[in-house]
Design a protein around this motif. Sequence first.
Motif, PDB file in Angstrom:
ATOM      1  N   ILE A 185       0.844  -1.198   0.000  1.00 44.71           N
ATOM      2  CA  ILE A 185       0.000   0.000   0.000  1.00 44.71           C
ATOM      3  C   ILE A 185       0.878   1.245   0.000  1.00 44.71           C
ATOM      4  O   ILE A 185       1.660   1.479   0.924  1.00 44.71           O
ATOM      5  N   GLY A 186       0.774   2.049  -1.054  1.00 47.14           N
ATOM      6  CA  GLY A 186       1.533   3.288  -1.136  1.00 47.14           C
ATOM      7  C   GLY A 186       0.874   4.410  -0.347  1.00 47.14           C
ATOM      8  O   GLY A 186      -0.296   4.322   0.038  1.00 47.14           O
ATOM      9  N   ASN A 187       1.644   5.467  -0.107  1.00 47.55           N
ATOM     10  CA  ASN A 187       1.139   6.623   0.629  1.00 47.55           C
ATOM     11  C   ASN A 187       1.566   7.878  -0.113  1.00 47.55           C
ATOM     12  O   ASN A 187       2.746   8.220  -0.150  1.00 47.55           O
ATOM     13  N   LEU A 188       0.604   8.555  -0.742  1.00 55.37           N
ATOM     14  CA  LEU A 188       0.852   9.830  -1.410  1.00 55.37           C
ATOM     15  C   LEU A 188       0.517  10.914  -0.386  1.00 55.37           C
ATOM     16  O   LEU A 188      -0.606  11.395  -0.294  1.00 55.37           O
ATOM     17  N   GLY A 189       1.513  11.251   0.452  1.00 53.83           N
ATOM     18  CA  GLY A 189       1.261  12.082   1.628  1.00 53.83           C
ATOM     19  C   GLY A 189       1.866  13.462   1.534  1.00 53.83           C
ATOM     20  O   GLY A 189       2.719  13.742   0.691  1.00 53.83           O
ATOM     21  N   ARG A 232       0.588  15.323 -10.658  1.00 52.98           N
ATOM     22  CA  ARG A 232       2.011  15.356 -11.015  1.00 52.98           C
ATOM     23  C   ARG A 232       2.815  14.230 -10.365  1.00 52.98           C
ATOM     24  O   ARG A 232       3.775  13.726 -10.944  1.00 52.98           O
ATOM     25  N   ASN A 233       2.441  13.853  -9.134  1.00 52.91           N
ATOM     26  CA  ASN A 233       3.211  12.858  -8.390  1.00 52.91           C
ATOM     27  C   ASN A 233       2.667  11.437  -8.537  1.00 52.91           C
ATOM     28  O   ASN A 233       3.226  10.504  -7.957  1.00 52.91           O
ATOM     29  N   ALA A 234       1.604  11.275  -9.304  1.00 55.29           N
ATOM     30  CA  ALA A 234       0.976   9.955  -9.428  1.00 55.29           C
ATOM     31  C   ALA A 234       1.935   8.916 -10.011  1.00 55.29           C
ATOM     32  O   ALA A 234       1.958   7.764  -9.574  1.00 55.29           O
ATOM     33  N   ASP A 235       2.750   9.323 -10.979  1.00 51.21           N
ATOM     34  CA  ASP A 235       3.642   8.360 -11.637  1.00 51.21           C
ATOM     35  C   ASP A 235       4.595   7.698 -10.657  1.00 51.21           C
ATOM     36  O   ASP A 235       4.986   6.537 -10.831  1.00 51.21           O
ATOM     37  N   LYS A 236       4.994   8.429  -9.599  1.00 47.88           N
ATOM     38  CA  LYS A 236       5.944   7.879  -8.623  1.00 47.88           C
ATOM     39  C   LYS A 236       5.340   6.704  -7.863  1.00 47.88           C
ATOM     40  O   LYS A 236       6.056   5.835  -7.373  1.00 47.88           O
ATOM     41  N   ILE A 237       4.014   6.690  -7.764  1.00 46.88           N
ATOM     42  CA  ILE A 237       3.308   5.548  -7.160  1.00 46.88           C
ATOM     43  C   ILE A 237       3.018   4.500  -8.227  1.00 46.88           C
ATOM     44  O   ILE A 237       3.270   3.304  -8.050  1.00 46.88           O
ATOM     45  N   LEU A 238       2.512   4.961  -9.371  1.00 47.57           N
ATOM     46  CA  LEU A 238       2.046   4.029 -10.400  1.00 47.57           C
ATOM     47  C   LEU A 238       3.178   3.231 -11.043  1.00 47.57           C
ATOM     48  O   LEU A 238       2.963   2.117 -11.526  1.00 47.57           O
ATOM     49  N   GLU A 239       4.387   3.783 -11.043  1.00 52.88           N
ATOM     50  CA  GLU A 239       5.511   3.049 -11.631  1.00 52.88           C
ATOM     51  C   GLU A 239       5.964   1.886 -10.752  1.00 52.88           C
ATOM     52  O   GLU A 239       6.716   1.026 -11.193  1.00 52.88           O
ATOM     53  N   GLN A 240       5.493   1.872  -9.487  1.00 52.11           N
ATOM     54  CA  GLN A 240       5.797   0.750  -8.592  1.00 52.11           C
ATOM     55  C   GLN A 240       4.711  -0.313  -8.798  1.00 52.11           C
ATOM     56  O   GLN A 240       3.694  -0.325  -8.106  1.00 52.11           O
ATOM     57  N   LYS A 241       4.931  -1.178  -9.761  1.00 55.84           N
ATOM     58  CA  LYS A 241       3.903  -2.114 -10.219  1.00 55.84           C
ATOM     59  C   LYS A 241       3.414  -3.048  -9.117  1.00 55.84           C
ATOM     60  O   LYS A 241       2.313  -3.604  -9.202  1.00 55.84           O
ATOM     61  N   GLU A 242       4.237  -3.231  -8.065  1.00 53.73           N
ATOM     62  CA  GLU A 242       3.814  -4.159  -7.009  1.00 53.73           C
ATOM     63  C   GLU A 242       2.734  -3.575  -6.107  1.00 53.73           C
ATOM     64  O   GLU A 242       2.038  -4.307  -5.395  1.00 53.73           O
ATOM     65  N   THR A 244      -0.720  -2.276  -4.894  1.00 52.18           N
ATOM     66  CA  THR A 244      -2.110  -2.557  -5.285  1.00 52.18           C
ATOM     67  C   THR A 244      -3.089  -1.527  -4.729  1.00 52.18           C
ATOM     68  O   THR A 244      -4.277  -1.573  -5.051  1.00 52.18           O
ATOM     69  N   ALA A 245      -2.584  -0.615  -3.881  1.00 52.60           N
ATOM     70  CA  ALA A 245      -3.468   0.395  -3.277  1.00 52.60           C
ATOM     71  C   ALA A 245      -2.636   1.601  -2.860  1.00 52.60           C
ATOM     72  O   ALA A 245      -1.415   1.517  -2.707  1.00 52.60           O
ATOM     73  N   VAL A 246      -3.327   2.734  -2.674  1.00 51.79           N
ATOM     74  CA  VAL A 246      -2.654   3.947  -2.217  1.00 51.79           C
ATOM     75  C   VAL A 246      -3.602   4.746  -1.332  1.00 51.79           C
ATOM     76  O   VAL A 246      -4.803   4.853  -1.618  1.00 51.79           O
ATOM     77  N   VAL A 247      -3.060   5.261  -0.218  1.00 51.39           N
ATOM     78  CA  VAL A 247      -3.812   6.214   0.606  1.00 51.39           C
ATOM     79  C   VAL A 247      -3.247   7.603   0.294  1.00 51.39           C
ATOM     80  O   VAL A 247      -2.032   7.778   0.174  1.00 51.39           O
ATOM     81  N   CYS A 248      -4.143   8.586   0.140  1.00 52.16           N
ATOM     82  CA  CYS A 248      -3.743   9.915  -0.324  1.00 52.16           C
ATOM     83  C   CYS A 248      -3.901  10.966   0.768  1.00 52.16           C
ATOM     84  O   CYS A 248      -4.738  10.829   1.670  1.00 52.16           O
ATOM     85  N   ALA A 249      -3.117  12.037   0.650  1.00 51.63           N
ATOM     86  CA  ALA A 249      -3.105  13.101   1.654  1.00 51.63           C
ATOM     87  C   ALA A 249      -4.487  13.717   1.852  1.00 51.63           C
ATOM     88  O   ALA A 249      -4.873  14.060   2.965  1.00 51.63           O
ATOM     89  N   ASN A 250      -5.223  13.880   0.769  1.00 45.14           N
ATOM     90  CA  ASN A 250      -6.607  14.359   0.856  1.00 45.14           C
ATOM     91  C   ASN A 250      -7.334  13.972  -0.430  1.00 45.14           C
ATOM     92  O   ASN A 250      -6.762  13.330  -1.322  1.00 45.14           O
ATOM     93  N   ASP A 251      -8.584  14.369  -0.537  1.00 47.47           N
ATOM     94  CA  ASP A 251      -9.386  13.973  -1.700  1.00 47.47           C
ATOM     95  C   ASP A 251      -8.915  14.640  -2.980  1.00 47.47           C
ATOM     96  O   ASP A 251      -8.985  14.044  -4.066  1.00 47.47           O
ATOM     97  N   LEU A 252      -8.433  15.890  -2.899  1.00 47.60           N
ATOM     98  CA  LEU A 252      -7.947  16.554  -4.100  1.00 47.60           C
ATOM     99  C   LEU A 252      -6.760  15.806  -4.678  1.00 47.60           C
ATOM    100  O   LEU A 252      -6.655  15.628  -5.903  1.00 47.60           O
TER     101      LEU A 252
END
Length: 340
Positions: A185-189, A232-242, A244-252
């Motif tokens: 689980i990634g964290n876009l924080g 802009r920062n989505a690719d840094k999560i999406l390029e990690q193919k392993e 399967t989920a991400v929690v984000c700093a906020n809804d925006l």
Amino acid sequence: MKVTLKEVAEKAGVSPTTVSLVLNNRPNRVSKANKEKIFRIAEELKYVPNQVARSLATNRTNLIGLIIPNIENPFFAGIAMEIEQQLTRRNYVTVIMNSNDNNETQQHIISKLNGMNIDGLIIVHANGFFYENSLIQIQQVSYDVPTIHLDRYLEKVATPQVYYDNEQGSYLSTQYLINLGHRRIGNLGANMTLVNSLHRSNGYLRALREYDISPEEEWYVETKITFEDGYRNADKILEQKELTAVVCANDLVALGFMRRAQELEIRVPEDISVVGYDNIEYNKFSTKPLTSVEQNPNQLALVAIDKLLKVIEGQDPNKEFNNDVVLKPKLIIGETTRAI
């Protein structure tokens, strides 16, 4: 020609003092019939109270200052709307100011509001206040009027605060994903200088630890709390193919992330599950309602206003006012998460 209090009194056959007591709902012994008569005559004459004179007599302006960091952020806009509506119902006027997340702007606004003789202040501190706040850890924050700190938590201050438990909110969202079978689980924080972000990160890590999951350093990607930065920062999560989920700093951030995923033909939630934070109104209009941690602006506004007005109106001993209020978030299940 503006109608005066004296003219209302003359037509009602009572003294100006009596009219003032009745129209301002102050304690009095005026009969019900006379009260109704005074209100009726004031309405007929279209009498408007002289706020300046009232302020001089009561030493109150019925003005409440509200400082928010970003009026374009739907979460803060929702808070501002709720506070303004609730204060209006209680016969107060809200002076809403936007700090643009800048500490210098915020300090300038506070000086201006104090110059307007506001009765109280509600403030959501600018990010800049935290970035520059090495002093805040050793100093007390003080203002010239009763003040409530809202949403963004401050450490070691005597001024009362009303906020949601950010660590618990992030823990709930991460635990939910784990229970759906996700283990990577990634964290876009957001930046850890902001204490709310630190607490949300702690909740994320606490949930992983409880389920014996060891996160990789790359799983955490720092972002600003805007749609554009989520994109802009989505690719840094999406390029990690392993992952399967991400929690984000906020809804925006979550919505920006999903826009970029869509461009890359990565499906939500089939290929990656996404959880936001705040449960803003925008989610209702999304093609896929976002799974999100709810922080209710109505509840934040209600608690803050109740605390503030009790002090302003002399109903509350300072012991209660000085207590922080920590509200409990809840997870709202949308269509952007699935079991694997």
